[in-house]
Design a protein around this motif. Sequence first.
Motif, PDB file in Angstrom:
ATOM      1  N   UNK A   1      -4.336  27.802  45.446  1.00 53.32           N
ATOM      2  CA  UNK A   1      -3.146  27.512  46.239  1.00 53.32           C
ATOM      3  C   UNK A   1      -1.874  28.101  45.645  1.00 53.32           C
ATOM      4  N   UNK A   2      -1.956  28.571  44.377  1.00 54.05           N
ATOM      5  CA  UNK A   2      -0.727  29.133  43.791  1.00 54.05           C
ATOM      6  C   UNK A   2      -0.442  30.512  44.390  1.00 54.05           C
ATOM      7  N   UNK A   3       0.865  30.812  44.482  1.00 54.31           N
ATOM      8  CA  UNK A   3       1.315  32.081  45.081  1.00 54.31           C
ATOM      9  C   UNK A   3       2.212  32.792  44.093  1.00 54.31           C
ATOM     10  N   UNK A   4       1.993  34.082  43.940  1.00 56.23           N
ATOM     11  CA  UNK A   4       2.734  34.884  42.958  1.00 56.23           C
ATOM     12  C   UNK A   4       3.339  36.096  43.668  1.00 56.23           C
TER      13      UNK A   4
ATOM     14  N   UNK B   1       4.881  42.494  46.714  1.00 64.42           N
ATOM     15  CA  UNK B   1       3.507  42.008  46.900  1.00 64.42           C
ATOM     16  C   UNK B   1       3.463  40.504  46.642  1.00 64.42           C
ATOM     17  N   UNK B   2       2.527  39.821  47.306  1.00 59.24           N
ATOM     18  CA  UNK B   2       2.285  38.401  47.031  1.00 59.24           C
ATOM     19  C   UNK B   2       0.792  38.213  46.821  1.00 59.24           C
ATOM     20  N   UNK B   3       0.446  37.621  45.697  1.00 59.36           N
ATOM     21  CA  UNK B   3      -0.951  37.315  45.419  1.00 59.36           C
ATOM     22  C   UNK B   3      -1.151  35.822  45.665  1.00 59.36           C
ATOM     23  N   UNK B   4      -2.060  35.494  46.590  1.00 54.81           N
ATOM     24  CA  UNK B   4      -2.349  34.095  46.893  1.00 54.81           C
ATOM     25  C   UNK B   4      -3.740  33.773  46.348  1.00 54.81           C
TER      26      UNK B   4
ATOM     27  N   UNK C   1       6.230  36.482  39.974  1.00 49.05           N
ATOM     28  CA  UNK C   1       6.768  35.168  39.635  1.00 49.05           C
ATOM     29  C   UNK C   1       6.088  34.120  40.488  1.00 49.05           C
ATOM     30  N   UNK C   2       5.790  32.974  39.892  1.00 46.39           N
ATOM     31  CA  UNK C   2       5.175  31.890  40.650  1.00 46.39           C
ATOM     32  C   UNK C   2       6.168  31.396  41.702  1.00 46.39           C
ATOM     33  N   UNK C   3       5.688  31.250  42.936  1.00 49.59           N
ATOM     34  CA  UNK C   3       6.584  30.796  44.016  1.00 49.59           C
ATOM     35  C   UNK C   3       6.764  29.297  43.933  1.00 49.59           C
TER      36      UNK C   3
END
Length: 249
Positions: A133-136, A153-156, A247-249
């Motif tokens: 569930x973390x988003x970066x 970019x977003x890594x989910x 960065x962690x959202x």
Amino acid sequence: HRLTTQSEMRTVWLLLAVAVATTAAASVRDKRQADFDGDEFETRADRLSAQILSMEDELESKVGNTDDDLRRLQSLEHRLDKFAGGTCPVGEFQCGGLSIQCVDDLEVCDGIEDCDNGADEYTTTCTNPAGAGSRWTGAPIYDECTNFRPTEVTLVINSNTRLDWFPVRVQVKATLMERAVGKDSNIIVSLPTVGNYNYANRLMLLDPPEKDRLGMVVDFDTGNDETAYLYIAKEAQGTRCALFVLYRE
Ligand SMILES: [Ca+2]
């Protein structure tokens, strides 16, 4: 005849200029090399390393220290270790503390204490920073290989699975979302991928989600649980050709 002389002179001047520039570049290079190889540098790295080690021991001996502080110190130590050439061979984990002990990566977070100080089973070592569930999210630092050239970019992380018979790796399912700002529009692509997280080196390896065979290496050993480095790597050679700071959202 005058023209020939002029062009000959120009050639001589050009050659001279090239020679001067080459010599200057070489001397700058030599100086840098000398600075880098210098004993002073090594002594400084050693001193820093010793300071971190004694800080870590002190912190460990104090009651009530926070996991966050300990992890930050461990990470600092690992990074300095990598920078100084590493005291453990590739594929091994540095136990930390004043005695230098290395254990195999596959013994880290397997539930049995293999380091004399138990560091391979610390909660700080065996906590996966990229929970389900973390988003970066982050922007490129350099990008020499993606076709899409995303501006963000977003890594989910969709799921994490730890198998009983192989607890030292976390099986990861993730989605990489790439955004590029076009002339009149915002283009977004969404790429599902799978991979695994390794507690020993705090690296997550993700399979290439596209035909271009570009895989991903996410380095969580940044000294800060809110930051990660996402490297794009050519699967065949392993060459890293793009870097995004997340960065962690
Ligand atoms: Ca172990």
